[in-house]
Design a protein around this motif. Sequence first.
Motif, PDB file in Angstrom:
ATOM      1  N   SER A  83       0.809  -1.225   0.000  1.00 29.86           N
ATOM      2  CA  SER A  83       0.000   0.000   0.000  1.00 29.86           C
ATOM      3  C   SER A  83       0.844   1.277   0.000  1.00 29.86           C
ATOM      4  N   ARG A  84       2.142   1.143   0.198  1.00 31.56           N
ATOM      5  CA  ARG A  84       3.016   2.316   0.301  1.00 31.56           C
ATOM      6  C   ARG A  84       3.610   2.659  -1.061  1.00 31.56           C
ATOM      7  N   PRO A  85       3.924   3.935  -1.283  1.00 29.85           N
ATOM      8  CA  PRO A  85       4.557   4.329  -2.559  1.00 29.85           C
ATOM      9  C   PRO A  85       5.916   3.655  -2.713  1.00 29.85           C
ATOM     10  N   ARG A  86       6.241   3.303  -3.928  1.00 27.78           N
ATOM     11  CA  ARG A  86       7.551   2.728  -4.233  1.00 27.78           C
ATOM     12  C   ARG A  86       8.539   3.847  -4.515  1.00 27.78           C
ATOM     13  N   VAL A  87       9.797   3.563  -4.327  1.00 28.70           N
ATOM     14  CA  VAL A  87      10.839   4.509  -4.692  1.00 28.70           C
ATOM     15  C   VAL A  87      10.670   4.797  -6.179  1.00 28.70           C
ATOM     16  N   ASN A  88      10.733   6.047  -6.549  1.00 28.81           N
ATOM     17  CA  ASN A  88      10.511   6.490  -7.943  1.00 28.81           C
ATOM     18  C   ASN A  88       9.082   6.243  -8.406  1.00 28.81           C
ATOM     19  N   ASP A  89       8.152   6.185  -7.476  1.00 31.61           N
ATOM     20  CA  ASP A  89       6.728   6.007  -7.791  1.00 31.61           C
ATOM     21  C   ASP A  89       6.047   7.346  -7.535  1.00 31.61           C
ATOM     22  N   ASP A  90       5.136   7.730  -8.379  1.00 30.82           N
ATOM     23  CA  ASP A  90       4.463   9.011  -8.226  1.00 30.82           C
ATOM     24  C   ASP A  90       3.296   8.986  -7.258  1.00 30.82           C
TER      25      ASP A  90
END
Length: 93
Positions: A83-90
């Motif tokens: 559920s968390r943003p990924r690195v380099n994810d907008d």
Amino acid sequence: TGVMRERYPRTAQVSRRFDAMLAMSVRLGVAPVDAARAGPAFREAVRRCIACRNEARCRAYRADAASSDDPRAFCPNAPFFASRPRVNDDRQA
């Protein structure tokens, strides 16, 4: 320190599990700071990690970048990490 571990033996386990959770976060492409921004959900994830019985499998997964093991099969926090943003994810936290 050794004195702390002797007096509070669970302190070492909690510290080890917290470090493991942060390492799993990185392994799954989630910046630890983004995981921590989840507030109460992060605290619950830390509690699940501390109580988890899959420490050996988790350690093996984190150690092998080529592992095809699916964390959803053993990690009670897999839904949290997903559920968390990924690195380099907008996506926003």
